[in-house]
Design a protein around this motif. Structure first.
Motif, short mmCIF file in Angstrom:
data_model
loop_
_atom_site.label_atom_id
_atom_site.label_comp_id
_atom_site.label_asym_id
_atom_site.label_seq_id
_atom_site.Cartn_x
_atom_site.Cartn_y
_atom_site.Cartn_z
N SER A 1 -43.47 18.96 68.36
CA SER A 1 -43.22 17.61 68.85
C SER A 1 -44.54 17.01 69.34
O SER A 1 -45.42 17.71 69.83
CB SER A 1 -42.21 17.64 69.99
N VAL A 2 -44.66 15.69 69.20
CA VAL A 2 -45.79 14.97 69.77
C VAL A 2 -45.24 13.89 70.69
O VAL A 2 -44.09 13.48 70.57
CB VAL A 2 -46.69 14.35 68.67
N ASP A 3 -46.07 13.44 71.64
CA ASP A 3 -45.56 12.57 72.69
C ASP A 3 -45.70 11.09 72.39
O ASP A 3 -45.41 10.25 73.25
CB ASP A 3 -46.24 12.90 74.03
N ARG A 4 -46.12 10.74 71.20
CA ARG A 4 -46.21 9.33 70.79
C ARG A 4 -46.06 9.26 69.27
O ARG A 4 -46.33 10.24 68.58
CB ARG A 4 -47.56 8.73 71.20
N PRO A 5 -45.65 8.12 68.74
CA PRO A 5 -45.58 8.02 67.28
C PRO A 5 -46.96 8.23 66.65
O PRO A 5 -47.98 7.77 67.18
CB PRO A 5 -45.09 6.58 67.05
N LEU A 6 -47.00 8.96 65.55
CA LEU A 6 -48.27 9.15 64.85
C LEU A 6 -48.85 7.82 64.44
O LEU A 6 -48.14 6.90 64.04
CB LEU A 6 -48.06 10.05 63.63
N GLN A 7 -50.18 7.74 64.56
CA GLN A 7 -50.91 6.51 64.27
C GLN A 7 -51.77 6.70 63.03
O GLN A 7 -52.08 7.84 62.64
CB GLN A 7 -51.81 6.15 65.46
N PRO A 8 -52.19 5.59 62.40
CA PRO A 8 -53.14 5.71 61.29
C PRO A 8 -54.37 6.51 61.71
O PRO A 8 -54.95 6.29 62.77
CB PRO A 8 -53.50 4.25 60.98
N GLY A 9 -54.72 7.47 60.89
CA GLY A 9 -55.82 8.38 61.18
C GLY A 9 -55.35 9.74 61.64
O GLY A 9 -56.12 10.71 61.59
N ASP A 10 -54.08 9.86 62.07
CA ASP A 10 -53.54 11.14 62.49
C ASP A 10 -53.13 11.97 61.27
O ASP A 10 -52.62 11.42 60.28
CB ASP A 10 -52.30 10.95 63.37
N PRO A 11 -53.30 13.29 61.33
CA PRO A 11 -52.77 14.13 60.26
C PRO A 11 -51.25 14.21 60.35
O PRO A 11 -50.69 14.33 61.44
CB PRO A 11 -53.43 15.50 60.53
N ALA A 12 -50.60 14.13 59.21
CA ALA A 12 -49.14 14.26 59.18
C ALA A 12 -48.76 15.73 59.24
O ALA A 12 -49.46 16.59 58.70
CB ALA A 12 -48.59 13.62 57.91
N PRO A 13 -47.65 16.05 59.90
CA PRO A 13 -47.20 17.45 59.93
C PRO A 13 -46.60 17.84 58.59
O PRO A 13 -46.20 16.98 57.79
CB PRO A 13 -46.12 17.42 61.02
#
Length: 226
Positions: free
Chosen positions: A5-17
């Motif tokens: 789990s992550v504590d915020r929505p993934l943003q552009p530039g983040d690696p997708a799980p």
């Protein structure tokens, strides 16, 4: 399989799980890693099929799918509906060529940082849809009204999902071939804000074309559904 789990929505530039889920549209599993190095992916993380707006979002993704595939972008719709119930729905509402997966535990939503809101927030919202609703309604009443209007029969499996996931936020993420998020659209459920919106098709087509041709910078567009 990574389902942290992550504590915020993934943003552009983040690696997708990497998520691995039961396929609805075919037998077996679907993993995000299957697309890496092969094609960009638009993934939609929705509530269960008991949610009338989520059914509409899935149908909209299916309608857009041919245009995105022409640009080399695959689509994957994930719903919080048990796989057998979801397969039954898709059998009677076929969406050719759209990949779909089941995630009743909502692990993919948590992995992409889509949180749940409290029922007090959900019940405080009033939705006004002239021409569709006879009057402004709260979310629960609206779902019941639209499900009856659209002939969606609530099963025991749906009831279980409704009891546990009414406050689940939804979102769509465009992931490039390297597994990096390049664009996102996330729902906001707050009193006074427009909710249940979907991204504009022309925006999605434009961003998908850029991602497919590697024209977006590392940190690209983040669109919250305000």
């Amino acid at each position: 399989m990574s389902m942290c789990s992550v504590d915020r929505p993934l943003q552009p530039g983040d690696p997708a799980p990497n998520i691995v889920l039961d396929a609805i549209s075919r037998e077996g599993k679907i993993a995000l890693n299957d697309f890496r190095g092969r094609s960009p992916l638009l993934i939609g993380l929705f509530r269960g099929l008991h949610c009338p707006f989520c059914r509409r979002h899935v149908a909209a993704m299916a309608q857009l799918n041919p245009a995105l595939r022409e640009k080399g972008v695959e689509c994957l719709a994930v719903v919080n509906t048990p796989v057998e119930r979801a397969r039954l729905y898709f059998r009677y509402h076929p969406m050719p060529h759209l990949l779909a997966a089941s995630d009743p535990e909502r692990a993919s939503h948590r992995a992409f940082g889509l949180r749940e809101v409290g029922m007090d927030t959900v019940t405080a919202i009033r939705i006004d849809l002239p021409g569709e609703l006879p009057e402004p309604m709260d979310v629960m009443a609206m779902n019941e009204f639209l499900n009856k209007k659209e002939g969606y029969e609530i099963t025991e499996a749906d009831q279980q999902m409704m009891a546990s996931g009414q406050g689940q936020l939804v979102g769509q993420f465009l992931i490039d071939r390297e597994g990096i998020v390049r664009w996102s659209f996330t729902e906001v459920l707050e009193v006074g804000l427009q909710t249940f919106r979907a991204p504009k098709p022309e925006e999605l087509i434009s961003v998908a074309s850029q991602v497919a041709h590697h024209r977006l910078p590392k940190n690209s567009l983040d669109d919250r559904a305000l």
